[in-house]
Motif scaffolding. Structure first.
Motif, PDB file in Angstrom:
ATOM      1  N   VAL A   8       0.821  -1.216   0.000  1.00 15.26           N
ATOM      2  CA  VAL A   8       0.000   0.000   0.000  1.00 15.26           C
ATOM      3  C   VAL A   8       0.855   1.266   0.000  1.00 15.26           C
ATOM      4  O   VAL A   8       0.621   2.174  -0.821  1.00 15.26           O
ATOM      5  CB  VAL A   8      -0.992  -0.007   1.181  1.00 15.26           C
ATOM      6  N   PRO A   9       1.864   1.396   0.898  1.00 13.91           N
ATOM      7  CA  PRO A   9       2.704   2.611   0.840  1.00 13.91           C
ATOM      8  C   PRO A   9       3.439   2.757  -0.494  1.00 13.91           C
ATOM      9  O   PRO A   9       3.551   3.875  -1.016  1.00 13.91           O
ATOM     10  CB  PRO A   9       3.697   2.411   1.998  1.00 13.91           C
ATOM     11  N   VAL A  10       3.930   1.639  -1.046  1.00 11.24           N
ATOM     12  CA  VAL A  10       4.612   1.702  -2.339  1.00 11.24           C
ATOM     13  C   VAL A  10       3.641   2.153  -3.421  1.00 11.24           C
ATOM     14  O   VAL A  10       3.973   2.967  -4.286  1.00 11.24           O
ATOM     15  CB  VAL A  10       5.225   0.334  -2.697  1.00 11.24           C
ATOM     16  N   PHE A  11       2.421   1.621  -3.356  1.00 11.93           N
ATOM     17  CA  PHE A  11       1.394   1.990  -4.338  1.00 11.93           C
ATOM     18  C   PHE A  11       1.110   3.488  -4.278  1.00 11.93           C
ATOM     19  O   PHE A  11       1.091   4.174  -5.306  1.00 11.93           O
ATOM     20  CB  PHE A  11       0.116   1.196  -4.069  1.00 11.93           C
ATOM     21  N   LEU A  12       0.893   4.020  -3.079  1.00 11.50           N
ATOM     22  CA  LEU A  12       0.549   5.435  -2.927  1.00 11.50           C
ATOM     23  C   LEU A  12       1.701   6.345  -3.350  1.00 11.50           C
ATOM     24  O   LEU A  12       1.493   7.334  -4.062  1.00 11.50           O
ATOM     25  CB  LEU A  12       0.146   5.721  -1.479  1.00 11.50           C
ATOM     26  N   ALA A  13       2.917   5.988  -2.925  1.00 10.74           N
ATOM     27  CA  ALA A  13       4.078   6.804  -3.283  1.00 10.74           C
ATOM     28  C   ALA A  13       4.303   6.789  -4.791  1.00 10.74           C
ATOM     29  O   ALA A  13       4.582   7.828  -5.412  1.00 10.74           O
ATOM     30  CB  ALA A  13       5.321   6.299  -2.552  1.00 10.74           C
ATOM     31  N   SER A  14       4.172   5.618  -5.408  1.00  9.04           N
ATOM     32  CA  SER A  14       4.369   5.499  -6.856  1.00  9.04           C
ATOM     33  C   SER A  14       3.303   6.267  -7.605  1.00  9.04           C
ATOM     34  O   SER A  14       3.577   6.913  -8.626  1.00  9.04           O
ATOM     35  CB  SER A  14       4.348   4.024  -7.270  1.00  9.04           C
ATOM     36  N   VAL A  18       3.911   9.191 -10.330  1.00 13.35           N
ATOM     37  CA  VAL A  18       3.408   9.051 -11.699  1.00 13.35           C
ATOM     38  C   VAL A  18       2.578  10.266 -12.092  1.00 13.35           C
ATOM     39  O   VAL A  18       2.705  10.796 -13.197  1.00 13.35           O
ATOM     40  CB  VAL A  18       2.580   7.752 -11.848  1.00 13.35           C
ATOM     41  N   VAL A  19       1.723  10.724 -11.193  1.00  9.23           N
ATOM     42  CA  VAL A  19       0.887  11.890 -11.486  1.00  9.23           C
ATOM     43  C   VAL A  19       1.759  13.133 -11.691  1.00  9.23           C
ATOM     44  O   VAL A  19       1.566  13.894 -12.652  1.00  9.23           O
ATOM     45  CB  VAL A  19      -0.136  12.130 -10.361  1.00  9.23           C
ATOM     46  N   THR A  52       4.125   7.691 -21.857  1.00 14.12           N
ATOM     47  CA  THR A  52       3.098   7.282 -20.891  1.00 14.12           C
ATOM     48  C   THR A  52       2.699   5.818 -21.056  1.00 14.12           C
ATOM     49  O   THR A  52       2.056   5.254 -20.166  1.00 14.12           O
ATOM     50  CB  THR A  52       1.835   8.160 -21.019  1.00 14.12           C
ATOM     51  N   SER A  53       3.073   5.200 -22.190  1.00 18.31           N
ATOM     52  CA  SER A  53       2.751   3.784 -22.411  1.00 18.31           C
ATOM     53  C   SER A  53       3.879   2.854 -21.972  1.00 18.31           C
ATOM     54  O   SER A  53       3.746   1.634 -22.083  1.00 18.31           O
ATOM     55  CB  SER A  53       2.438   3.534 -23.897  1.00 18.31           C
ATOM     56  N   LEU A  54       4.982   3.407 -21.487  1.00 23.67           N
ATOM     57  CA  LEU A  54       6.088   2.571 -21.020  1.00 23.67           C
ATOM     58  C   LEU A  54       5.667   1.592 -19.922  1.00 23.67           C
ATOM     59  O   LEU A  54       6.137   0.452 -19.894  1.00 23.67           O
ATOM     60  CB  LEU A  54       7.245   3.448 -20.541  1.00 23.67           C
ATOM     61  N   PRO A  55       4.770   2.003 -18.991  1.00 30.10           N
ATOM     62  CA  PRO A  55       4.324   1.034 -17.980  1.00 30.10           C
ATOM     63  C   PRO A  55       3.647  -0.185 -18.598  1.00 30.10           C
ATOM     64  O   PRO A  55       3.881  -1.319 -18.164  1.00 30.10           O
ATOM     65  CB  PRO A  55       3.338   1.838 -17.132  1.00 30.10           C
ATOM     66  N   VAL A 203       8.296   8.189 -14.875  1.00 28.73           N
ATOM     67  CA  VAL A 203       7.098   7.421 -15.205  1.00 28.73           C
ATOM     68  C   VAL A 203       7.424   5.942 -15.316  1.00 28.73           C
ATOM     69  O   VAL A 203       6.717   5.086 -14.767  1.00 28.73           O
ATOM     70  CB  VAL A 203       6.472   7.923 -16.527  1.00 28.73           C
ATOM     71  N   LEU A 204       8.505   5.623 -16.016  1.00 25.15           N
ATOM     72  CA  LEU A 204       8.878   4.221 -16.232  1.00 25.15           C
ATOM     73  C   LEU A 204       9.150   3.504 -14.919  1.00 25.15           C
ATOM     74  O   LEU A 204       8.620   2.416 -14.659  1.00 25.15           O
ATOM     75  CB  LEU A 204      10.108   4.150 -17.134  1.00 25.15           C
ATOM     76  N   VAL A 205       9.971   4.106 -14.062  1.00 23.05           N
ATOM     77  CA  VAL A 205      10.349   3.464 -12.805  1.00 23.05           C
ATOM     78  C   VAL A 205       9.181   3.428 -11.823  1.00 23.05           C
ATOM     79  O   VAL A 205       8.851   2.382 -11.253  1.00 23.05           O
ATOM     80  CB  VAL A 205      11.562   4.180 -12.168  1.00 23.05           C
ATOM     81  N   ALA A 206       8.539   4.586 -11.640  1.00 25.32           N
ATOM     82  CA  ALA A 206       7.450   4.666 -10.661  1.00 25.32           C
ATOM     83  C   ALA A 206       6.264   3.809 -11.079  1.00 25.32           C
ATOM     84  O   ALA A 206       5.653   3.122 -10.240  1.00 25.32           O
ATOM     85  CB  ALA A 206       7.013   6.113 -10.476  1.00 25.32           C
ATOM     86  N   ALA A 207       5.921   3.816 -12.359  1.00 29.19           N
ATOM     87  CA  ALA A 207       4.773   3.034 -12.817  1.00 29.19           C
ATOM     88  C   ALA A 207       5.039   1.537 -12.739  1.00 29.19           C
ATOM     89  O   ALA A 207       4.110   0.747 -12.539  1.00 29.19           O
ATOM     90  CB  ALA A 207       4.397   3.422 -14.244  1.00 29.19           C
ATOM     91  N   TYR A 208       6.285   1.136 -12.886  1.00 29.80           N
ATOM     92  CA  TYR A 208       6.619  -0.284 -12.724  1.00 29.80           C
ATOM     93  C   TYR A 208       6.294  -0.733 -11.302  1.00 29.80           C
ATOM     94  O   TYR A 208       5.633  -1.757 -11.091  1.00 29.80           O
ATOM     95  CB  TYR A 208       8.097  -0.516 -13.039  1.00 29.80           C
ATOM     96  N   PHE A 209       6.727   0.053 -10.315  1.00 29.39           N
ATOM     97  CA  PHE A 209       6.436  -0.297  -8.925  1.00 29.39           C
ATOM     98  C   PHE A 209       4.959  -0.089  -8.601  1.00 29.39           C
ATOM     99  O   PHE A 209       4.407  -0.766  -7.733  1.00 29.39           O
ATOM    100  CB  PHE A 209       7.318   0.525  -7.979  1.00 29.39           C
TER     101      PHE A 209
END
Length: 345
Positions: A8-14, A18-19, A52-55, A203-209
């Motif tokens: 959950v924390p990783v999701f929120l931070a990522s 991303v935004v 934006t499609s890299l994820p 975007v690439l790194v954060a969206a991966y996580f």
């Protein structure tokens, strides 16, 4: 990442990263369009949409073949997840742009769109139809790839060339208008391009996580790779497109909005042949099931509605069809219902 205390924390931070990166991409995309004279539609199509499609690209490759060099990854190949992510992402993209149009003005977004915008929409629709047809035919292996994958790849490249050619007059006019700022262009261009690629990297790194933590939340809550779990991953991988779309609309950069959304739809389909190179189980399109066909058909239908709405502002006989915009969000929900009903989980 199955533990909710970690996921959950990783999701929120990522999600926050991303935004923020999406907002930066929209701003830098506008500036690149001004500096280069390419126009917001082409920048949105060939730069912002791919960024934006890299994820989706990373998620789909790791879904069909977990990559050993990544620190964390999905455990087993899941071609169905990859295909669901592609078609689900295209559905969500049109859902997002319909909401943005309703909020910021349907005519503002879809009205007075030039030939290159219409060409881009047609390219995205045609690629969706190709994927659907070759999925129905179960495709045919062609060395490390497949016939359907080659047709999609060639169609994407040719389609982008057609979009570029269709917008050549508009870009020439924009370049003429920007000639007065040519003295400051080099320094400003350096900062803008650096900022754009830095935002794309975030975007690439954060969206991966983000996608990984979403998968972890799905597993920890018992959703697993069910329809809801796949839907969650699809939503989070399209968060960059959504953030760029809203930011660009707020900046009244409607060409960037359409280029980003429909360019992403086209690039998502181009991901199928790329991911297929990593899938050792045969043609990726041959893995399509009933739920995938419904999702693919819905994506094609929703994208086609976008084209009809654009034409409604240019053809008197179709003028009333702009109201289709209001039907897109409920149509998306109905399509999701049928996908759920056909889901194997």
């Amino acid at each position: 990442m199955d533990s909710l205390t970690v996921a959950v924390p990783v999701f929120l931070a990522s999600a926050v990263l991303v935004v923020l990166a999406g907002v930066a991409l929209a701003r830098y995309g506008d500036q690149i369009a001004d500096i280069t004279g390419w126009g917001t539609l082409w920048v949105g199509t060939i730069l912002v949409s791919i960024a934006t499609s890299l994820p989706e690209l990373v998620t789909n490759i790791t879904a069909v073949r977990p990559l050993d060099f990544l620190p964390v990854k999905l455990e087993n190949p899941a071609p169905g997840l990859a295909l669901g992510n592609v078609f689900g992402a295209d559905m969500i993209n049109i859902f997002a742009i319909s909401l943005v149009a309703i909020v910021f003005g349907i005519r503002n977004l879809f009205g007075n769109q030039p030939k290159d915008t219409q060409t881009l929409v047609v390219v995205a629709v045609v690629l969706g139809i190709i994927a659907f047809v070759f999925g129905a035919l179960r495709d045919w292996a062609l060395g490390p790839t497949s016939v359907g994958a080659v047709v999609i790849a060639v169609g994407y490249v040719v389609g982008m060339k057609l979009v570029y050619n269709a917008g050549s007059e508009g870009r020439a006019a924009a370049a003429e208008e920007g000639n007065g700022d040519a003295g400051e262009q080099p320094a400003s261009a350096s900062r803008v391009w650096t900022g754009f690629f830095a935002a794309a990297a975030v975007v690439l790194v954060a969206a991966y996580f983000l996608a990984l933590s979403a998968d972890g939340i799905a597993e920890a809550t018992g959703l697993g790779r069910s329809f809801i779990g796949v839907l969650l991953v699809s939503i989070v991988t399209t968060l960059p497109e959504a953030s760029v779309t809203v930011t660009a609309a707020m900046r009244r950069s409607y060409g960037l909005v359409l280029g980003n959304i429909y360019g992403s739809c086209a690039f998502n389909l181009f991901i199928i042949p790329i991911a297929g190179l990593f899938f050792v189980g045969g043609p990726l399109l041959a893995e399509m099931e009933s739920a995938h066909f419904v999702a693919a058909g819905a994506a094609v239908g929703l994208m086609t509605c976008g084209f009809i709405i654009i034409r409604s502002f240019q053809t008197a006989m179709l003028s009333w069809l702009w109201r289709l915009t209001y039907a897109l969000p409920p149509a998306y929900i109905v399509a999701l219902f049928f996908v759920f009903q056909l889901s194997g989980d």
